[in-house]
Scaffold this motif. Structure first.
Motif, PDB file in Angstrom:
ATOM      1  N   PRO A  16       3.713  20.500  -4.201  1.00  0.00           N
ATOM      2  CA  PRO A  16       3.186  19.322  -4.886  1.00  0.00           C
ATOM      3  C   PRO A  16       1.749  19.070  -4.459  1.00  0.00           C
ATOM      4  N   ARG A  17       0.991  18.479  -5.330  1.00  0.00           N
ATOM      5  CA  ARG A  17      -0.404  18.184  -5.039  1.00  0.00           C
ATOM      6  C   ARG A  17      -0.475  17.122  -3.951  1.00  0.00           C
ATOM      7  N   VAL A  18      -1.220  17.404  -2.904  1.00  0.00           N
ATOM      8  CA  VAL A  18      -1.348  16.474  -1.788  1.00  0.00           C
ATOM      9  C   VAL A  18      -2.617  15.665  -1.984  1.00  0.00           C
ATOM     10  N   MET A  19      -2.480  14.358  -1.955  1.00  0.00           N
ATOM     11  CA  MET A  19      -3.632  13.479  -2.092  1.00  0.00           C
ATOM     12  C   MET A  19      -4.274  13.258  -0.727  1.00  0.00           C
ATOM     13  N   PRO A  20      -5.567  13.196  -0.652  1.00  0.00           N
ATOM     14  CA  PRO A  20      -6.215  12.885   0.612  1.00  0.00           C
ATOM     15  C   PRO A  20      -5.729  11.538   1.132  1.00  0.00           C
ATOM     16  N   SER A  21      -5.769  11.374   2.446  1.00  0.00           N
ATOM     17  CA  SER A  21      -5.288  10.137   3.048  1.00  0.00           C
ATOM     18  C   SER A  21      -6.203   8.965   2.744  1.00  0.00           C
ATOM     19  N   HIS A  22      -7.376   9.217   2.231  1.00  0.00           N
ATOM     20  CA  HIS A  22      -8.334   8.147   1.978  1.00  0.00           C
ATOM     21  C   HIS A  22      -8.461   7.868   0.475  1.00  0.00           C
ATOM     22  N   THR A  23      -7.335   7.710  -0.190  1.00  0.00           N
ATOM     23  CA  THR A  23      -7.376   7.425  -1.618  1.00  0.00           C
ATOM     24  C   THR A  23      -7.929   6.033  -1.873  1.00  0.00           C
ATOM     25  N   HIS A  24      -7.970   5.655  -3.105  1.00  0.00           N
ATOM     26  CA  HIS A  24      -8.616   4.444  -3.608  1.00  0.00           C
ATOM     27  C   HIS A  24      -8.497   3.241  -2.684  1.00  0.00           C
ATOM     28  N   HIS A  25      -9.605   2.602  -2.479  1.00  0.00           N
ATOM     29  CA  HIS A  25      -9.688   1.374  -1.703  1.00  0.00           C
ATOM     30  C   HIS A  25     -10.249   0.321  -2.646  1.00  0.00           C
ATOM     31  N   PRO A  26      -9.481  -0.733  -2.958  1.00  0.00           N
ATOM     32  CA  PRO A  26      -9.910  -1.681  -3.980  1.00  0.00           C
ATOM     33  C   PRO A  26     -11.255  -2.352  -3.725  1.00  0.00           C
ATOM     34  N   ALA A  27     -11.681  -2.484  -2.462  1.00  0.00           N
ATOM     35  CA  ALA A  27     -12.938  -3.173  -2.177  1.00  0.00           C
ATOM     36  C   ALA A  27     -14.155  -2.272  -2.356  1.00  0.00           C
ATOM     37  N   ALA A  28     -13.961  -0.967  -2.436  1.00  0.00           N
ATOM     38  CA  ALA A  28     -15.089  -0.040  -2.533  1.00  0.00           C
ATOM     39  C   ALA A  28     -15.511   0.129  -3.992  1.00  0.00           C
ATOM     40  N   ALA A  29     -16.797  -0.118  -4.262  1.00  0.00           N
ATOM     41  CA  ALA A  29     -17.324   0.045  -5.622  1.00  0.00           C
ATOM     42  C   ALA A  29     -17.322   1.515  -6.003  1.00  0.00           C
TER      43      ALA A  29
END
Length: 174
Positions: A16-29
């Motif tokens: 399965p595709r592994v997502m990086p541990s630093h996925t979307h952060h809502p506060a980051a533009a």
């Protein structure tokens, strides 16, 4: 040996595709993809001025429909972050005045903003929350790079895992 390689490639393709541990952060533009057609900064009377900041941003490397990842990226102060960072393009002989503010949660080591006639590329550490100004004359024509890192590199980094992998930009002297 070849059979083992084929087996490993088949397993990797089925995993399965592994997502990086630093996925979307809502506060980051969102970071904007930089096609390097328009230089950043301002050139007036032989002096180039650029005010950058290093910041966290959400990047969509596969486009709006793809998964987002949280990255460290350069931005002109007051503007959106760019991946890669704002392009610096100046004629040879230009006086450079570049200021970088580190808004990241860690110190960063920066390379490449210097006179290229020196024997080696030196680095400078910019502490968290600190600002550093670089003043030099860009005399050596060529296509160069400025880049920064915020941590230690693993021996074999997995693509997309390091937040600071895109903390860089083109530096062209015509």
């Amino acid at each position: 040996m070849m059979g083992l390689l084929v087996a490993l490639l088949q397993i990797a393709a089925l995993a399965p595709r592994v997502m990086p541990s630093h996925t979307h952060h809502p506060a980051a533009a969102a970071a904007i993809a930089n096609d390097n057609r328009v230089p950043g900064g301002r050139l007036a009377k032989g002096v180039f001025t650029l005010n950058l900041e290093a910041r966290e941003a959400t990047w969509f490397p596969e486009g709006a429909g793809g998964p987002p990842i949280l990255v460290h990226a350069f931005a002109e102060v007051g503007g959106a972050a760019h991946v890669p960072g704002p392009m610096i393009r100046v004629p040879a002989g230009t006086e450079m005045h570049i200021t970088i503010h580190n808004t990241l949660a860690a110190p960063m080591r920066l390379w490449g903003l210097q006179d290229r006639s020196e024997a080696s590329i030196d680095s400078v550490v910019i502490a968290q929350g600190a600002t550093r100004t670089f003043e030099f004359r860009a005399d050596i024509p060529g296509t160069f790079l400025y880049w920064a890192r915020t941590g230690n590199r693993p021996p074999t980094p997995i693509p997309g895992v390091m937040k600071d992998a895109v903390l860089n930009g083109a530096f062209i002297v015509d």
